[in-house]
Design a protein around this motif. Sequence first.
Motif, PDB file in Angstrom:
ATOM      1  N   GLN A  41       0.833  -1.203   0.000  1.00  0.00           N
ATOM      2  CA  GLN A  41       0.000   0.000   0.000  1.00  0.00           C
ATOM      3  C   GLN A  41       0.868   1.254   0.000  1.00  0.00           C
ATOM      4  O   GLN A  41       0.557   2.240  -0.684  1.00  0.00           O
ATOM      5  CB  GLN A  41      -0.934  -0.004   1.215  1.00  0.00           C
ATOM      6  CG  GLN A  41      -2.005   1.094   1.154  1.00  0.00           C
ATOM      7  CD  GLN A  41      -3.020   0.955   2.254  1.00  0.00           C
ATOM      8  OE1 GLN A  41      -2.717   0.467   3.333  1.00  0.00           O
ATOM      9  NE2 GLN A  41      -4.255   1.370   1.970  1.00  0.00           N
ATOM     10  N   HIS A  44       2.314   1.746  -3.536  1.00  0.00           N
ATOM     11  CA  HIS A  44       1.350   2.211  -4.543  1.00  0.00           C
ATOM     12  C   HIS A  44       0.415   3.292  -4.002  1.00  0.00           C
ATOM     13  O   HIS A  44      -0.684   3.480  -4.523  1.00  0.00           O
ATOM     14  CB  HIS A  44       0.497   1.031  -5.070  1.00  0.00           C
ATOM     15  CG  HIS A  44       1.324  -0.069  -5.667  1.00  0.00           C
ATOM     16  ND1 HIS A  44       1.687  -1.183  -4.955  1.00  0.00           N
ATOM     17  CD2 HIS A  44       1.849  -0.204  -6.908  1.00  0.00           C
ATOM     18  CE1 HIS A  44       2.407  -1.997  -5.720  1.00  0.00           C
ATOM     19  NE2 HIS A  44       2.516  -1.405  -6.935  1.00  0.00           N
ATOM     20  N   LEU A  45       0.860   3.980  -2.954  1.00  0.00           N
ATOM     21  CA  LEU A  45       0.002   4.953  -2.318  1.00  0.00           C
ATOM     22  C   LEU A  45      -0.408   6.091  -3.260  1.00  0.00           C
ATOM     23  O   LEU A  45      -1.550   6.539  -3.260  1.00  0.00           O
ATOM     24  CB  LEU A  45       0.708   5.524  -1.073  1.00  0.00           C
ATOM     25  CG  LEU A  45      -0.124   6.466  -0.192  1.00  0.00           C
ATOM     26  CD1 LEU A  45      -1.340   5.728   0.375  1.00  0.00           C
ATOM     27  CD2 LEU A  45       0.730   7.032   0.947  1.00  0.00           C
ATOM     28  N   PRO A 120      -2.296   9.429   5.416  1.00  0.00           N
ATOM     29  CA  PRO A 120      -1.598   8.467   4.550  1.00  0.00           C
ATOM     30  C   PRO A 120      -0.434   7.759   5.236  1.00  0.00           C
ATOM     31  O   PRO A 120       0.120   6.797   4.694  1.00  0.00           O
ATOM     32  CB  PRO A 120      -1.110   9.351   3.396  1.00  0.00           C
ATOM     33  CG  PRO A 120      -0.998  10.718   3.987  1.00  0.00           C
ATOM     34  CD  PRO A 120      -2.087  10.830   5.003  1.00  0.00           C
ATOM     35  N   SER A 140      -5.537   2.302  -3.176  1.00  0.00           N
ATOM     36  CA  SER A 140      -5.052   3.665  -3.388  1.00  0.00           C
ATOM     37  C   SER A 140      -6.249   4.497  -3.847  1.00  0.00           C
ATOM     38  O   SER A 140      -7.085   4.012  -4.607  1.00  0.00           O
ATOM     39  CB  SER A 140      -3.936   3.693  -4.437  1.00  0.00           C
ATOM     40  OG  SER A 140      -3.533   5.020  -4.708  1.00  0.00           O
TER      41      SER A 140
END
Length: 492
Positions: A41, A44-45, A120, A140
Amino acid sequence: MIQSLYQRLSLTISTVLFIILISFVTWTQCVSEVSRSQAEQKLHLGLAEHLANDNPLLKQGVYDYKALESLFHTLMVLGPSFEFYFVDPSGKLVTYSAKPGDIKKQSVDLRPLLQLIEEPHNLPIFGDDPRSFDQQKIFSVAPVYNNDTLQGYLYVIIGSSAYDSIFTQISSSDHLFQHSAGLLILVIILMFVAVLLFRYITSPLKQLGDFIHKAEEAKFDLTELTMPQWSNSDNEVHQLGNSVNQMLVTINQQMAQLTELDSQRRQLLAHLSHDLRTPLASLQGYLELIEKQHAKPEQQMHYLQVALKNCTQLKSLIDQIFELAHLESGHANVQFEVFNLGELIYDILAKFALKTEQANITLTVQPKTFDAQVYSDIAKLERVLTNLIDNAIRHTPSGGNITIEVSEHNKQYALAVRDTGLGINAKELPYIFEARYKASNSQGCKKTHAGLGLAITSRLIRLLKSEIKVDSELGKGTEFTFAVRKATDALN
């Protein structure tokens, strides 16, 4: 049914190890899954944000959803591990890359999406998977605006259903199965080694338990047992084994002593019964003769004298029995005090003056004059000297000598009662202070006596914190010696 400690320990520890192993594997898989999800995660945030900013369909706002669906299919071909969804501000799916029949849910919960946008750094965050009713996946997300108006969210699931299918196949592959089988074999080997170790550790305890069970069956008779040998190591079981061995030796010795004491008690009762019966029978006989009144007055007087003599002997024996029982009970009191030993000895000699004169025995003291202050119990010391002198008179023939000798030795005065009587056999010397024992030199003795004087004397000497010794030779006489403490040294 499991009975032995070894079996119970093995089963318990094996079960605990198995539970720990399962828990560890489960925990490791959970940690691995969370770590993998967090890494993917985080990696590929910004994917959804880049797609929203770089694609014209999304950059200026979404109007052509068919074109957007086509774009999603194209992106999915390029990135098969991703699934693309466009969600309106209420969470409803507008368009997506999946086939219509694969979608199970037409809306998603917006709370995880907003949380990822606002926080995030707090990863991983899981969102709803439209292909499942209850499954959640990492994702995402990026908001899509038309000017300042929010049109919806680009929702990209990381790890598509195709990815999950491939991962499942890999997990169930032969290679992974081999690794799992190897791990299982390793666990079995470790459990087997643990069982062997438990057997090694508990085998001395089992040996000790078997030995104690055999000792109980043999009633602790060590003649019927072979005691195991234990090392003098720091092993607690071996130390316990040595203690048990010593305990059994002590128990066996005490049982032997109790058996011997019981035998001595029986013999003492037999001797006392005989000693009591003899004067009692004589007393009864002479009283019956007097009762018949056929005898002359002179004979009746003789009978009364004999009866009185038997009464005196009977009373003396009974008194000695009670005195011996009192001494052996441990309740006898000792009152130590300072007194003159010479005065006590001459007082005792005065009591025996008439008796020694009638028996034609000379009773003397050496030295004739002395001043000895001692610390002892005067009543019990008098009883000791009285018993020893009376015993010497009884075994000394007419014309013999009895000497009481006092000598100084360091912090004590040694007292010796020496006679020129019959003497005692050397084999009998160790037993003359036993209550049940009657020496051979007393057999046929015409002088009446109870036979417990030396037993009482021995116990009185112990109460006076001293020790009596005897030296004798047949035909030459006997000497009894013991010591009393000086008053000056005892009080300092």
